[in-house]
Design an enzyme around this catalytic site. Structure first.
Site, PDB file in Angstrom:
ATOM      1  N   ALA A 105       0.834  -1.202   0.000  1.00  0.00           N
ATOM      2  CA  ALA A 105       0.000   0.000   0.000  1.00  0.00           C
ATOM      3  C   ALA A 105       0.870   1.253   0.000  1.00  0.00           C
ATOM      4  O   ALA A 105       0.620   2.195  -0.761  1.00  0.00           O
ATOM      5  CB  ALA A 105      -0.933  -0.007   1.213  1.00  0.00           C
ATOM      6  N   TYR A 106       1.877   1.260   0.849  1.00  0.00           N
ATOM      7  CA  TYR A 106       2.785   2.407   0.899  1.00  0.00           C
ATOM      8  C   TYR A 106       3.474   2.589  -0.448  1.00  0.00           C
ATOM      9  O   TYR A 106       3.527   3.696  -0.997  1.00  0.00           O
ATOM     10  CB  TYR A 106       3.815   2.201   2.003  1.00  0.00           C
ATOM     11  CG  TYR A 106       4.735   3.376   2.211  1.00  0.00           C
ATOM     12  CD1 TYR A 106       4.314   4.490   2.927  1.00  0.00           C
ATOM     13  CD2 TYR A 106       6.030   3.372   1.695  1.00  0.00           C
ATOM     14  CE1 TYR A 106       5.163   5.575   3.123  1.00  0.00           C
ATOM     15  CE2 TYR A 106       6.882   4.442   1.881  1.00  0.00           C
ATOM     16  CZ  TYR A 106       6.441   5.545   2.598  1.00  0.00           C
ATOM     17  OH  TYR A 106       7.286   6.611   2.774  1.00  0.00           O
ATOM     18  N   SER A 107       3.995   1.514  -1.019  1.00  0.00           N
ATOM     19  CA  SER A 107       4.701   1.589  -2.293  1.00  0.00           C
ATOM     20  C   SER A 107       3.772   2.086  -3.399  1.00  0.00           C
ATOM     21  O   SER A 107       4.136   2.962  -4.193  1.00  0.00           O
ATOM     22  CB  SER A 107       5.276   0.222  -2.660  1.00  0.00           C
ATOM     23  OG  SER A 107       6.188  -0.232  -1.685  1.00  0.00           O
TER      24      SER A 107
END
Length: 248
Positions: free
Chosen positions: A154-156
């Site tokens: 999700a962060y990426s």
């Protein structure tokens, strides 16, 4: 190194400004003659950051709330008289698990803050920059948005979205006096690391050729160049502070 009066007469909004990179950039802009309004979800930490940085004002809000962002943008313009600079530094990491185990709620929250929040702030603040015929936008992404980190999908993905948004935005504004660029730091010492297990932090450290985590002031120095008049012929681009991890 402080550049005296580099931001004299300039005003800025900085999100995620109660700690980490946002706070470091705010302190430097104020020290170099600028006037800053700090945005963050953590009201208590904002008050401390205001005293520490010398900011003109603070606004406590959730950047994933579009109506709150619109109201904060108007309030900030009223306080500052104009807006010259927007630095989007608010962000969270989310869960640290494989994609097939990733909690949907965590995925949506990361996207809401990291990507949608950046979109909302740009959407609401850019009209004020266009009023001036001058502006600098710095969107803080991550090397994870270029390379992807395992167990951080999700962060990426959100940071890859920030890069794409910035590239589109820079091209749209290229003839309007407003420059938009993204920063892609590798992991640096910051309170956000508390959201991650030590094994994930060590993995990210191991990917940096310099063999260490970054220092927040190293990224703040690059942000402050990007937010200054000196950055005048680079837009829709990405600046790395990665210790050699990313080379494109």
């Amino acid at each position: 190194m402080i550049f005296e009066n580099r931001y004299k007469g300039r005003t800025a909004i900085i999100t995620g400004a109660a700690s980490g990179l946002g706070k470091a950039a705010a302190a430097r802009i104020v020290a170099e003659g600028g006037t800053v309004v700090l945005w963050d979800l953590n009201a208590e930490a904002l008050d401390a950051a205001k005293a520490e940085t010398g900011a003109a004002a603070v606004v406590a809000l959730d950047v994933s709330n579009r109506e709150a962002v619109a109201a904060a943008a108007k309030l900030s313009r009223d306080i500052l008289g104009k807006i010259d600079i927007l630095i989007n530094s608010a962000g969270i990491t989310g869960a640290t698990v494989p994609v097939w185990e990733f909690p949907v709620e965590s995925w949506l929250k990361v996207m809401d803050i990291n990507l949608n929040g950046t979109f909302y702030t740009c959407r609401e603040v850019i009209p004020y920059l266009l009023e001036n015929g001058y502006g600098r936008i710095v969107n803080v992404a991550s090397v994870a948005g270029k390379e992807g980190n395992p167990n951080a999908s999700a962060y990426s993905a959100s940071k890859a979205g920030v890069i794409g948004l910035t590239k589109s935005l820079g091209k749209e504004l290229a003839t309007r006096g407003v420059i938009a660029n993204a920063l892609t730091p590798a992991t640096f010492e910051s309170p956000i690391l508390a959201q991650l297990p030590p094994s994930q932090v060590e993995y990210m450290r191991s990917k940096i050729p310099m063999g260490r985590l970054g220092i927040v002031d190293e990224s703040a120095a690059t942000v402050c160049f990007m937010a200054s008049e000196e950055c005048s012929f680079t837009t829709a681009s990405v600046f790395d502070t990665s210790g050699g991890r990313t080379t494109y």
